[in-house]
Design a protein around this motif. Structure first.
Motif, PDB file in Angstrom:
ATOM      1  N   GLU A  70       0.843  -1.194   0.000  1.00  0.00           N
ATOM      2  CA  GLU A  70       0.000   0.000   0.000  1.00  0.00           C
ATOM      3  C   GLU A  70       0.876   1.241   0.000  1.00  0.00           C
ATOM      4  N   LEU A  71       0.443   2.223  -0.750  1.00  0.00           N
ATOM      5  CA  LEU A  71       1.163   3.492  -0.831  1.00  0.00           C
ATOM      6  C   LEU A  71       0.184   4.636  -0.638  1.00  0.00           C
ATOM      7  N   THR A  72       0.529   5.544   0.267  1.00  0.00           N
ATOM      8  CA  THR A  72      -0.294   6.723   0.530  1.00  0.00           C
ATOM      9  C   THR A  72       0.491   7.967   0.166  1.00  0.00           C
ATOM     10  N   LEU A  73      -0.148   8.881  -0.546  1.00  0.00           N
ATOM     11  CA  LEU A  73       0.501  10.116  -0.989  1.00  0.00           C
ATOM     12  C   LEU A  73      -0.354  11.306  -0.597  1.00  0.00           C
ATOM     13  N   VAL A  74       0.267  12.302   0.022  1.00  0.00           N
ATOM     14  CA  VAL A  74      -0.421  13.536   0.390  1.00  0.00           C
ATOM     15  C   VAL A  74       0.403  14.714  -0.096  1.00  0.00           C
ATOM     16  N   LEU A  75      -0.204  15.576  -0.876  1.00  0.00           N
ATOM     17  CA  LEU A  75       0.441  16.795  -1.357  1.00  0.00           C
ATOM     18  C   LEU A  75      -0.230  17.986  -0.687  1.00  0.00           C
TER      19      LEU A  75
END
Length: 217
Positions: A70-75
């Protein structure tokens, strides 16, 4: 060095949601295509409660599935946070404590890959610069004897490896996609479940070796 963990990613996601991102996306459901949601300024208390419950429940891997991650990305403005979590077996080929020198060398090789940015992700352009990173393999090769005793009890059945990255992005609007290079270096990986949030949109996508580009639009 600041260690960016799953809890921080969830905190940032919660902060963005409160600012008006609308109903959050749960990692529980499996999707084969991108499912993007535009900025929604209308939300209510029940949505916030649903979000909090979802992220409290899904702070780690949704299900311990070998071959997946799982990969989570927040910009957030010019700050990009990426967190990867995978069963140790997906990256190492085993998930017990590394005992032999061969197993320890495999762990070190995985750390080298995860510490080499081009082996993890590639930006379409020179959009962001890495500022922080942290690789956690304590579940299979603890740093200290105390950690070894604790982790052996906590990870007796399932071990995870996590990697966290923080970037400074001078041109965040140009960040429209990211290529996941993990499939090239970790042949056991067959799926990476992703969820991403920006100040205006959010989405989720399942990446595979033949479809490894995460679209942020």
């Amino acid at each position: 060095m600041i260690k960016i963990h799953v809890k921080l990613i969830n905190y940032l996601a919660a902060a963005l949601f409160v600012c008006g991102l609308g109903m959050p996306i749960s990692l529980a459901a499996e999707h084969n295509t991108s499912d993007n949601t535009n900025h929604n300024t209308s939300h209510n208390k029940s949505h916030e409660q649903d979000f909090a419950q979802s992220h409290n429940h899904h702070s780690g891997l949704q299900a311990h599935v070998h071959g997946e991650a799982e990969l989570t990305l927040v910009l957030e403005r010019q700050q990009l946070h990426i967190n990867l979590a995978a069963p140790a077996e997906s990256l190492l080929g085993f998930e017990h404590q590394a005992h032999s020198q061969r197993e320890k060398n495999i762990v070190k090789q995985v750390v080298t890959h995860l510490s080499t940015l081009d082996h993890v992700i590639k930006f379409k352009a020179n959009t962001c610069q890495l500022t922080e990173q942290h690789i956690d393999t304590n579940s299979v090769m603890p740093i200290t004897p105390t950690q070894k005793q604790t982790d052996r009890a906590e990870h007796a059945e399932h071990a995870e490896i996590t990697a966290s990255y923080e970037f400074a992005c001078q041109r965040p609007k140009q960040l429209t996609s990211i290529s996941l290079e993990l499939f090239t270096h970790f042949k056991r990986l067959t799926k990476i479940h992703t969820i991403w949030l920006t100040e205006h949109q959010q989405g989720r996508q399942v990446l595979t070796p033949s479809s490894r580009v995460l679209s942020l639009r």
